[in-house]
Every structure is written in C-alpha cells, then in structure tokens.
Design an enzyme around this catalytic site. Structure first.
Site, PDB file in Angstrom:
ATOM      1  NE  ARG A  84      54.957 -22.684  49.866  1.00 56.78           N
ATOM      2  CZ  ARG A  84      53.608 -22.537  49.547  1.00 56.78           C
ATOM      3  NH1 ARG A  84      53.314 -21.422  48.551  1.00 56.78           N
ATOM      4  NH2 ARG A  84      52.701 -22.790  50.441  1.00 56.78           N
ATOM      5  CG  ASP A 111      51.176 -16.036  48.645  1.00 52.49           C
ATOM      6  OD1 ASP A 111      52.108 -15.262  49.070  1.00 52.49           O
ATOM      7  OD2 ASP A 111      50.717 -16.891  49.255  1.00 52.49           O
ATOM      8  CB  CYS A 163      49.409 -12.274  50.712  1.00 54.39           C
ATOM      9  SG  CYS A 163      49.943 -13.773  51.650  1.00 54.39           S
ATOM     10  CE  LYS A 165      46.730 -15.185  50.926  1.00 55.92           C
ATOM     11  NZ  LYS A 165      46.240 -16.250  52.052  1.00 55.92           N
ATOM     12  CG  ASP A 198      52.004 -17.296  55.953  1.00 55.32           C
ATOM     13  OD1 ASP A 198      50.884 -16.634  55.488  1.00 55.32           O
ATOM     14  OD2 ASP A 198      52.863 -17.831  55.285  1.00 55.32           O
ATOM     15  CG  ASN A 221      54.317 -17.743  49.100  1.00 59.82           C
ATOM     16  OD1 ASN A 221      54.373 -17.539  50.366  1.00 59.82           O
ATOM     17  ND2 ASN A 221      53.280 -18.108  48.465  1.00 59.82           N
TER      18      ASN A 221
HETATM   19  C1  DGJ Z   1      51.522 -18.103  51.908  1.00 55.48           C
HETATM   20  C2  DGJ Z   1      50.163 -17.319  52.345  1.00 55.48           C
HETATM   21  O1  DGJ Z   1      50.871 -16.431  53.295  1.00 55.48           O
HETATM   22  C3  DGJ Z   1      49.308 -18.241  52.942  1.00 55.48           C
HETATM   23  O2  DGJ Z   1      48.320 -17.289  53.603  1.00 55.48           O
HETATM   24  C4  DGJ Z   1      48.806 -18.981  51.907  1.00 55.48           C
HETATM   25  O3  DGJ Z   1      48.084 -18.304  50.965  1.00 55.48           O
HETATM   26  C5  DGJ Z   1      50.035 -19.728  51.434  1.00 55.48           C
HETATM   27  N1  DGJ Z   1      51.066 -18.916  50.804  1.00 55.48           N
HETATM   28  C6  DGJ Z   1      49.473 -20.474  50.109  1.00 55.48           C
HETATM   29  O4  DGJ Z   1      50.409 -21.448  49.429  1.00 55.48           O
END
Ligand code: DGJ
Length: 747
Positions: free
Chosen positions: A452, A487, A535, A485, A557, A489
C-alpha cells in the site's frame, strides 16, 4: 474480586489473573503435586520419580483429595501417582515418551518442544527437570533446570476463580557465562487425555474475509496455526478450541480453549503426539526467530490463556468472554459501553475537508451518533495512500485553522471526537522518511518492498519508539481527542534490523511488539480518558495482547451486512461483542456489490458496537428517519448486546438460509433475539427459533425492536420457560431481511 493489573517483567507486558482471598493453588511442600482449581476447572501436574514435571489433569473440577495419576497410557492402572515410563522401544527412549509439562528439545524428543536451545559449544541437548516451586500471591511458580547446564525455565500459572481460565507463561534464564541461543520458546504446552475423537476449531481468513470458522480432526499430522507476518495477521487467529466428535455441540460437551496474548508472529501447534496424547503448544513463532540469551539474561514469553467448559462451544465462549471483559479489556466490567460512532472512511476516503466533515458531523448528530471519527486523510500530504504517513500534523490545506474548529463543532453537536492514525507506518513520500530512511525495517542494500505504498517503521528501535510516543502524546495533548483509531495496513517483508549485532537482529520480532505495547500503555497512562480502537486493515491484529490496551477493535473492512453476520459469528467464538465494532455503510456494498435495505444493515450492525460509516450526504429524509429509529432502539439494548451472554441459536453459514443470535443481560432481565433471513426458500419456513438463556420462571414482555406488531400467535407476555420451549419466529420473506425480538422482565 480485584481487577487484574498490568506489570512489566523484563520489559514484556504481562498480566495477572485477578485474585480473591481464596487459595486456588495447591502445592504442598514435599508432595510435588501441583493443583489449580477455579470455577468449573481443575488443572494438575506432578513430578515423577525421575524429576520430570508431568501434566496430570485439565478438565472438569475434581473433588479435593482425588488421586492424580500419570495420564501415560503405558502405565494406565499403575497405582504409583506420577510414574516415569521406561523406554517403549529402541525407537522411543524413555525421555521421548514421558509426557512433559514443558519439554526441552533433548533426549530424543520427537514432538514439539516447549523450548529449543543451542549452547555456545554447539550442544543442542536440553533436558528439563523439576528444581523448585513457590506460590507467590496466587501465582504458582515452578522452576525447571537442565540436567547439566545452568539454564533454568520458570513456568508461571494462575487461575481465575470465577471462570477457571488459566494464565500460563514461561521464562528462560541463562546462568552460564557464555550466550545461549534460544531458537524456540513456547508460552505453554497443554495436554488433553488420549483420544482419537478430538476436533480442533479455529478461525482463519484473509483481508475482508476474516473470522471464518474451521473444524478439523486432530490427528498425528500436526495442525499449525501461525503468523509469520510480524503481526497477528488476518489468517489464523491465535485462538483454538477443542471438542470431541459427536459429544461436543453448541451447548453441550467438553471444550478446551485458549488464546495467546501476543500481537506478533506466533505459532500454535495442535496434534497427537507419538503415543496419541493431544498436545497444544503455543508461543513466539520460531520461524526466522532466535534470541541470543546473554549470561544472566532472561527471556519472557507472552501469556497463553486457556480454559475448559463442559457446556459446549457456547458455554466456552461465554466463559471466555466473561474473563476477557473482566480481566483483559481496559476498564474491565466498569468500562464504558461503546458509544455509537460515525466514521468518515467509506464516505470520503482521503477527500477530507473541514467543511465536508462538519456537514457529516451535523447529519451524524441528527441520528443520535455519540462519537465522530475522522479517518485517513487529515494529516501531512495525505491525498492518497501514496504520501503523508509518518507526518502526523494537520494538513492546513484541508483544515486551514487546524483541527480545533471541527472538534469544537463536533462537541457543540454533543459528540466526542476521534482521529485515525497509523503510527507504525511511513510513506517514502513523507518528511519522516526523508529525514530517517534508516528507521524502517530493512536489510542493508536490499530492496524495501512496499505494501500500500508504505514501509514499516522499526518500532524495536528505541529512537523510533520514543519518537512515536512523543508525536502521539503531542497530538492528543494539543487537541481535544477522545479516541484514536490505530490502524496498521501491511505485513512485514524485509524484517531486518541492521544496526544490531547479527546475533541480536531477530529480537526484532519481540522488541517491536513490546515497544508497541509500551507506546499504547504509556499513551493511556498519560491520557487516562483516551480510548483506542485497534485496527489492521480490518481484523489483522486482534488478539489478547492488543485487546489489553485497546477499547474496541475493527473486525473487518468487509462491511457487507450479510458477510458481516458470519464475521461476527466467527469473531465472537474467541472475543466478546463488547469490543466488536460494526458499521452501517452504503449499499450496494463495496466488498461484493450486494444491495441491502438500511433496516437489514442496522439489524446486522446492532449485534456489536454500532457504528455508521455511510455517506450521509447522499441520504434522503426517510434514511435519517430510519437511522434515528434504529440508533434509539440500539441504545435500549446496547448493555445487553455488549455485555450480555451470547447464545448462537442458529449460526449463519453458507448452508443456512437464515440465522438467529441471542444476547441475554447478565441479570437475565433482558434478552434480544435477532432473526436474519439470508434468502427465502419455499413459501414459508415455519421452524421457530428457541430463545436461550432466559430465566425460566420470570415473566417477560416481548416486543419487536424498533416498534412493530408481534407476529400472529405470539403472546405479548409469557414465562421464560414458555419462550424457550415454544420458540418464536417472525414471518420473514424476501432476501436479506431481519427482525429482533426484545424480552423484558415484566413488572
Ligand atoms: C484500513 C481500515 O481498516 C479502514 O477502516 C480505513 O481506516 C483505512 N485503512 C484507511 O486507510
């Protein structure tokens, strides 16, 4: 009962099971039989005549004074309490067939060891025998030592008196004057009685498809649940449950279950050993791991929590939920209920502006939202996922006057304010990366694979850890933020830590996670009112480690309300609804383009912590009316859904056209049964759903959640026994429709 505390031992987050005045640990001096008793559970081990520590029992409670004998099948019927077996054959030396509570890799062991080491002289033989034990508070501590070398392993045990959930961990200490390499170390090894009828239940999946239930036979072919990703991952969750074929069902029969409190790479193996005994081993993943243990140094493992229930999978998860809420989640049973949340992500993605967010906030407040969260896109040069991660300052093009005007507006609308962050990551196109390209996980001179468009900061580095803590502390101190929140990723790819001596570079797997926990716990200490959502691209990092430091998690998600029913069913096998967020988003859903009604979406999301993630700018007046009705209705059942007992009346699955889930408040004064129809079959389905968990002798008024007429033939009042015996069913027709019945004690 005292609330469990967190403490740091040798830098690792550890948790203590809460205690009461009752002694739950029996370890009589001299007898060498150790026994832990909690509600519904006895756990026992003992030292045999050769000095091995053997597991003796884990299951339904035994009477005080019951004999505890070796479970070794070779010796069945032998009156000697804890007997060391002899050699079974030339292929099975005595040490390898002795059932050990925590075996070292040595003496011909052919199954998964608790610990595997290499001494400086190349010796790879490690044979652990009992050395001593003590009881500190209500923690049983048993020390094992190698038969020759000054290496000790300390096992810790506590048991929760109210649920019987055990907390086990291990530490290894190098008493030698040269380093010892630890290649594998488990938190615990668990043993179940011999049998060929065991089944392993676990949870697995991938991004936007997490929490799928699997159920496989336990055989001598090991099943390995693991993550090699650096974090928990969307794949196999560090949770297991074991039942017996044909005996264990949703509400009946034995279930042994457990979960690791670790948010990094992990490994749990489950299988029959060479003599058919069921072994469950779990801890750090030995894949790509080693730890050069310096003279005098100790390495601690995370805690492996484990329990037993004789009330089936439902009983096991209800007991585990109770334990997790009381002793893992911040705030315990007194923690605030999850507020109804609005999140901007699916509405605006990166197109975040002050005016746009204010407009959404006004609309969210109209329907009863209590927390407004600005997701990704508010900081740095963040106009897409290609730039900005790492630069946690407000984007002045999008918010010319900083975040304060929006926060003030959100407060004036009666909501608190939350922000999205992804602190562990950096885009190459960011000021942070330009200043500190050495701060990411990498191998010198090798490519840095982006996921990403981002790289993973090496949190194992103290400077990175301190920088992130400082940045987040400033962000929360300078803005009136109630909620982050958090995160994460992507997975690790090149997990190098080149600044460390070669033999210490693989500490990264442990030090990274310890420092993550340090940042989270220190942030919480400095800002006690701050709440945090865990998250990781949805449910990529949900485990009992992160749950000890976050107030809620984002399970997936995938916000499709029908898929979500299965996601929620899987999630709640292991973790409680009190932390499981669920948003109502737009239709058709992004994940699968399925079209559903707003009513159905609410009924799905109301089965967890309700959130709304739809683009409210596109809503019509009737949508606001519908949403206001459901948000108000949710607030009347929120305590029951979030903190009640969960009963799976008719679990959702691909083979099931309908499903039903029930939540009953702890005092049994309220129950809520959700009935969801996936797709209509034939003309009618007359089969009723039978509520569970109600007080049979109490009289309940039944109503339709959100208002509405009771189906024909359903009386307005009857006893709990009546409802549970007779059952009831809404005459649902069509596809993706649902309803919920509320049972309130009359009078
Ligand atoms: C992944 C999260 O699970 C989503 O809810 C959102 O916050 C996106 N990232 C934002 O980049």
């Amino acid at each position: 009962m005292r609330k469990m505390g967190f403490f740091l031992t040798s830098g690792i987050l550890a948790t203590l099971v809460p205690t009461t005045a009752q002694a739950k640990v029996t370890a009589p001096a001299g007898a060498k039989i150790f026994r832990l008793d909690g509600a519904g559970v006895t756990y026992a081990m003992g030292v045999d005549e050769k000095g091995y520590l053997q597991p003796l029992y884990w299951g339904a409670p035994l009477a005080a004074g019951d004999p505890l004998v070796s479970t070794d099948p070779v010796k069945t019927g032998d009156p000697v309490l804890v007997k060391a077996p002899g050699e079974l054959s030339g292929f099975d030396p005595a040490g390898s067939v002795t059932l050990q509570e925590y075996p070292g890799q040595g003496e011909g062991l052919v199954n998964d060891p608790g610990i595997k080491t290499i001494f400086a002289d190349g010796n790879r033989d490690l044979v652990l025998k009992y050395r001593s034990h003590s009881v500190r508070g209500e923690t049983l501590i048993v020390e094992l030592a190698d038969i020759k070398r000054p290496l000790t392993v300390t096992l810790r045990y506590t048991i929760d008196p109210e649920t019987g959930v055990l907390a086990r961990s291990a530490s290894v200490r190098n008493g030698d004057n040269r380093p010892v390499r630890v290649d594998q170390i488990a938190s615990a090894v668990f043993t179940l009685p011999v049998g060929d009828d065991y089944r392993l239940h676990y949870l697995t999946g991938r991004h936007a498809a997490e929490w799928q239930k699997k159920d496989v036979a336990i055989t001598p072919a090991l099943t390995v649940l693991e993550s090699r990703r650096g974090s928990t991952g969307h794949g196999n969750n560090p949770y297991f449950a074991i039942g017996r074929e044909g005996v264990t069902s949703e509400e009946h029969g034995p279930v042994w279950y457990g979960a690791l409190a670790w948010s990094g790479s992990f490994r749990i193996s489950v299988g029959q050993d060479n003599l058919g005994r069921i072994r469950v081993m779990g801890g750090y993943n030995p894949y790509d791991f080693s730890w050069s243990l310096k003279p005098g140094e100790t390495l601690d493992t995370p805690i492996f929590y484990a329990g037993y229930s004789n009330a089936g999978m439902g009983g096991a998860s209800r007991t585990f939920h109770k334990f997790e809420v009381a002793h893992i989640m911040p705030g315990g049973e007194k923690a605030r209920l999850r507020p109804v949340l609005y999140n901007s992500w699916e509405a605006t993605a990166f197109d975040v502006t002050e005016a746009g967010q204010e407009a959404l906030a006004e609309k969210a407040a109209r329907i009863g939202v209590e927390r407004f969260v600005v997701d990704d896109g508010w900081f740095g040069a963040r106009n897409s996922d290609k730039a900005g991660l790492g630069d946690w300052t407000v984007n002045r093009t999008k918010f010319p006057n900083g975040m304060k005007p929006l926060i003030d507006k959100v407060h004036a609308l009666g909501m608190d304010f939350g922000l999205w962050v992804e602190p562990e990551m950096v885009n190459v196109d960011s000021d942070l990366y330009r200043a500190h390209p050495d701060w990411v996980l990498n191998y010198t001179g090798r490519p840095r694979t982006e996921g990403r468009n981002q790289l993973v900061l090496n949190l194992a580095r103290k400077d990175v850890r301190d920088h992130l803590l400082g940045v987040l502390d400033k962000l929360v101190s300078e803005n009136d933020i109630a909620f982050l929140k958090w995160d994460y990723n992507r997975n690790w790819t090149e997990g190098g830590w080149p600044e460390m001596p070669v033999q210490d570079q693989q500490r990264v797997y442990v030090d990274y996670v310890r420092n993550l926990y340090h940042i989270l716990s220190e942030l919480r200490r400095r800002h006690p009112k701050l709440e945090i959502e865990g998250c990781s691209g949805g449910g990529g990092r949900v485990d009992l480690g992160i749950l000890g430091l976050t107030d809620e998690v984002w399970p997936s998600d995938n916000t499709d309300p029908a898929d979500r029913l299965m996601i929620q069913d899987g999630f709640t096998q292991a973790y409680p609804t009190s932390v499981m967020m669920a948003w109502v988003t737009d239709s058709p859903n992004w994940a699968n383009t399925r079209t559903t009604s707003l009513d159905y979406r609410f009924l799905s999301s109301m089965q967890g912590g309700l959130g709304i993630g739809a683009n409210l700018d596109k809503w019509q007046q009737e949508d606001f009316t519908t949403a206001s009705k459901w948000v108000a209705a949710y607030k009347t059942i929120r305590q029951t859904v979030q903190r009640g007992q969960l009963y799976r009346i008719d679990p959702p699955s691909n083979d099931n056209a309908s499903s039903a889930t029930m939540y009953v408040s702890q005092d049994r004064r309220q129950g809520v049964m959700f009935q969801m129809l996936h797709s209509s079959m034939w003309r009618d389905n007359p089969t009723p759903n039978h509520p569970k968990g109600l007080d049979p002798s109490a009289t309940y008024r039944v109503s339709v959640l959100g208002g509405g007429v009771l189906p024909d033939g359903v009386p307005a009042r009857a006893s709990g026994a009546y409802w549970m015996e007779r059952g009831l069913r809404a005459p649902l027709k069509g596809d993706f429709v649902g309803t919920a019945f509320v049972f309130d004690v009359a009078g």
